[in-house]
Scaffold this motif. Structure first.
Motif, PDB file in Angstrom:
ATOM      1  N   SER A   1     -21.876 -36.175  18.252  1.00  0.00           N
ATOM      2  CA  SER A   1     -23.223 -36.130  17.882  1.00  0.00           C
ATOM      3  C   SER A   1     -23.629 -37.147  16.762  1.00  0.00           C
ATOM      4  O   SER A   1     -24.605 -37.463  16.556  1.00  0.00           O
ATOM      5  CB  SER A   1     -23.866 -34.816  17.773  1.00  0.00           C
ATOM      6  OG  SER A   1     -23.134 -34.272  16.588  1.00  0.00           O
TER       7      SER A   1
ATOM      8  N   VAL B   1     -27.978 -36.139  28.320  1.00  0.00           N
ATOM      9  CA  VAL B   1     -28.329 -36.838  27.352  1.00  0.00           C
ATOM     10  C   VAL B   1     -28.483 -38.405  27.588  1.00  0.00           C
ATOM     11  O   VAL B   1     -27.863 -38.921  28.425  1.00  0.00           O
ATOM     12  CB  VAL B   1     -27.288 -36.671  26.153  1.00  0.00           C
ATOM     13  CG1 VAL B   1     -27.454 -35.224  25.843  1.00  0.00           C
ATOM     14  CG2 VAL B   1     -25.866 -37.147  26.648  1.00  0.00           C
ATOM     15  N   ARG B   2     -29.301 -39.008  26.802  1.00  0.00           N
ATOM     16  CA  ARG B   2     -29.605 -40.298  26.868  1.00  0.00           C
ATOM     17  C   ARG B   2     -28.967 -41.030  25.702  1.00  0.00           C
ATOM     18  O   ARG B   2     -29.047 -40.850  24.549  1.00  0.00           O
ATOM     19  CB  ARG B   2     -31.126 -40.918  26.838  1.00  0.00           C
ATOM     20  CG  ARG B   2     -31.228 -42.213  27.152  1.00  0.00           C
ATOM     21  CD  ARG B   2     -32.981 -42.468  27.144  1.00  0.00           C
ATOM     22  NE  ARG B   2     -33.277 -42.343  25.825  1.00  0.00           N
ATOM     23  CZ  ARG B   2     -34.613 -42.857  25.556  1.00  0.00           C
ATOM     24  NH1 ARG B   2     -35.315 -43.309  26.658  1.00  0.00           N
ATOM     25  NH2 ARG B   2     -34.831 -42.715  24.511  1.00  0.00           N
TER      26      ARG B   2
ATOM     27  N   ARG C   1     -28.876 -31.471  18.509  1.00  0.00           N
ATOM     28  CA  ARG C   1     -27.877 -32.555  19.253  1.00  0.00           C
ATOM     29  C   ARG C   1     -26.502 -32.095  19.312  1.00  0.00           C
ATOM     30  O   ARG C   1     -25.531 -32.446  19.909  1.00  0.00           O
ATOM     31  CB  ARG C   1     -27.854 -33.859  18.437  1.00  0.00           C
ATOM     32  CG  ARG C   1     -29.293 -34.537  18.666  1.00  0.00           C
ATOM     33  CD  ARG C   1     -29.145 -35.917  17.810  1.00  0.00           C
ATOM     34  NE  ARG C   1     -28.660 -36.062  16.545  1.00  0.00           N
ATOM     35  CZ  ARG C   1     -29.376 -36.150  15.470  1.00  0.00           C
ATOM     36  NH1 ARG C   1     -30.706 -36.012  15.512  1.00  0.00           N
ATOM     37  NH2 ARG C   1     -28.586 -36.231  14.450  1.00  0.00           N
TER      38      ARG C   1
ATOM     39  N   THR D   1     -30.127 -38.585  22.381  1.00  0.00           N
ATOM     40  CA  THR D   1     -31.244 -37.706  22.672  1.00  0.00           C
ATOM     41  C   THR D   1     -30.958 -36.542  23.649  1.00  0.00           C
ATOM     42  O   THR D   1     -29.888 -36.914  24.220  1.00  0.00           O
ATOM     43  CB  THR D   1     -32.459 -38.601  23.097  1.00  0.00           C
ATOM     44  OG1 THR D   1     -33.625 -37.508  23.160  1.00  0.00           O
ATOM     45  CG2 THR D   1     -32.425 -39.119  24.543  1.00  0.00           C
ATOM     46  N   THR D   2     -31.729 -35.621  23.604  1.00  0.00           N
ATOM     47  CA  THR D   2     -31.352 -34.520  24.489  1.00  0.00           C
ATOM     48  C   THR D   2     -32.361 -34.290  25.653  1.00  0.00           C
ATOM     49  O   THR D   2     -33.054 -33.226  25.326  1.00  0.00           O
ATOM     50  CB  THR D   2     -30.894 -33.253  23.722  1.00  0.00           C
ATOM     51  OG1 THR D   2     -32.080 -32.982  22.798  1.00  0.00           O
ATOM     52  CG2 THR D   2     -29.711 -33.461  23.000  1.00  0.00           C
TER      53      THR D   2
ATOM     54  N   LEU E   1     -24.223 -39.487  20.352  1.00  0.00           N
ATOM     55  CA  LEU E   1     -25.132 -38.728  21.175  1.00  0.00           C
ATOM     56  C   LEU E   1     -26.501 -39.076  20.561  1.00  0.00           C
ATOM     57  O   LEU E   1     -26.774 -38.885  19.426  1.00  0.00           O
ATOM     58  CB  LEU E   1     -24.964 -37.336  20.979  1.00  0.00           C
ATOM     59  CG  LEU E   1     -25.794 -36.274  22.188  1.00  0.00           C
ATOM     60  CD1 LEU E   1     -25.013 -35.260  22.468  1.00  0.00           C
ATOM     61  CD2 LEU E   1     -27.210 -36.076  21.506  1.00  0.00           C
TER      62      LEU E   1
ATOM     63  N   ARG F   1     -25.795 -30.745  30.733  1.00  0.00           N
ATOM     64  CA  ARG F   1     -26.982 -30.901  30.166  1.00  0.00           C
ATOM     65  C   ARG F   1     -26.851 -32.644  30.182  1.00  0.00           C
ATOM     66  O   ARG F   1     -25.953 -33.234  30.296  1.00  0.00           O
ATOM     67  CB  ARG F   1     -27.117 -30.556  28.663  1.00  0.00           C
ATOM     68  CG  ARG F   1     -28.218 -31.116  27.878  1.00  0.00           C
ATOM     69  CD  ARG F   1     -29.601 -30.130  28.285  1.00  0.00           C
ATOM     70  NE  ARG F   1     -30.643 -30.575  27.612  1.00  0.00           N
ATOM     71  CZ  ARG F   1     -31.347 -30.077  26.668  1.00  0.00           C
ATOM     72  NH1 ARG F   1     -30.716 -28.665  26.207  1.00  0.00           N
ATOM     73  NH2 ARG F   1     -32.413 -30.483  26.319  1.00  0.00           N
TER      74      ARG F   1
ATOM     75  N   GLN G   1     -25.125 -29.022  22.585  1.00  0.00           N
ATOM     76  CA  GLN G   1     -25.317 -29.268  24.033  1.00  0.00           C
ATOM     77  C   GLN G   1     -24.366 -28.691  24.943  1.00  0.00           C
ATOM     78  O   GLN G   1     -23.169 -28.470  24.683  1.00  0.00           O
ATOM     79  CB  GLN G   1     -25.041 -30.630  24.255  1.00  0.00           C
ATOM     80  CG  GLN G   1     -26.243 -31.442  23.360  1.00  0.00           C
ATOM     81  CD  GLN G   1     -27.770 -31.355  23.758  1.00  0.00           C
ATOM     82  OE1 GLN G   1     -28.232 -30.992  25.100  1.00  0.00           O
ATOM     83  NE2 GLN G   1     -28.144 -30.708  22.755  1.00  0.00           N
TER      84      GLN G   1
ATOM     85  N   TRP H   1     -28.403 -42.469  30.996  1.00  0.00           N
ATOM     86  CA  TRP H   1     -28.135 -40.981  31.044  1.00  0.00           C
ATOM     87  C   TRP H   1     -26.673 -40.842  31.240  1.00  0.00           C
ATOM     88  O   TRP H   1     -25.963 -41.291  32.182  1.00  0.00           O
ATOM     89  CB  TRP H   1     -29.094 -40.335  32.224  1.00  0.00           C
ATOM     90  CG  TRP H   1     -30.566 -40.396  31.893  1.00  0.00           C
ATOM     91  CD1 TRP H   1     -31.256 -41.534  32.172  1.00  0.00           C
ATOM     92  CD2 TRP H   1     -31.211 -39.626  30.958  1.00  0.00           C
ATOM     93  NE1 TRP H   1     -32.553 -41.191  31.736  1.00  0.00           N
ATOM     94  CE2 TRP H   1     -32.474 -40.142  30.767  1.00  0.00           C
ATOM     95  CE3 TRP H   1     -30.724 -38.724  30.053  1.00  0.00           C
ATOM     96  CZ2 TRP H   1     -33.505 -39.662  30.075  1.00  0.00           C
ATOM     97  CZ3 TRP H   1     -31.878 -37.794  29.147  1.00  0.00           C
ATOM     98  CH2 TRP H   1     -33.261 -38.441  29.282  1.00  0.00           C
TER      99      TRP H   1
END
Length: 110
Positions: A93, A36-37, A27, A104-105, A102, A34, A30, A56
């Motif tokens: 993160s 991330v959700r 996390r 999820t990835t 942050l 990228r 990144q 997102w």
């Protein structure tokens, strides 16, 4: 503020079989571009509103000194009125209640 970003580490610990988040090291590593959700939690939901909107964000930069990501919201929120697709979001993160998270990835849009 109408929303905060949710810390999902505790729910992930409690429901590890159904609520996966990547390890902290991932996390925090990144790259620009990228996706991330993030979980945008409504601060005062009204009846019929969800507890949170999962949306997102595409990472556009990282400030090393602040250890903070910058990204652009990809989704159009349905319940949040103060956010829209294309808005800039700053997040870390992991942090305390006054910071953003942050979540999820993943690069999949599901």
């Amino acid at each position: 503020m109408e929303w905060t970003l949710e810390d999902v580490e505790e729910p992930s610990r409690l429901y590890s079989e159904s609520f996966f988040i990547p390890p902290e090291q991932e996390r925090k590593a990144q790259d620009k571009g990228r996706k991330v959700r993030l979980h945008f939690r409504l601060t005062n939901p009204v009846e019929g509103d969800p507890r949170a909107e999962r949306m997102w964000v595409e990472i556009t930069g990282y400030d090393l000194a602040a250890q903070q990501y910058t990204g652009v919201l990809i989704n159009a929120p349905t319940s949040l009125k103060t956010l829209q697709a294309g808005d800039v979001v700053e997040f870390i993160s992991r942090g305390n209640g006054s910071r953003l998270w942050l979540i999820t990835t993943s690069v999949s849009f599901w």
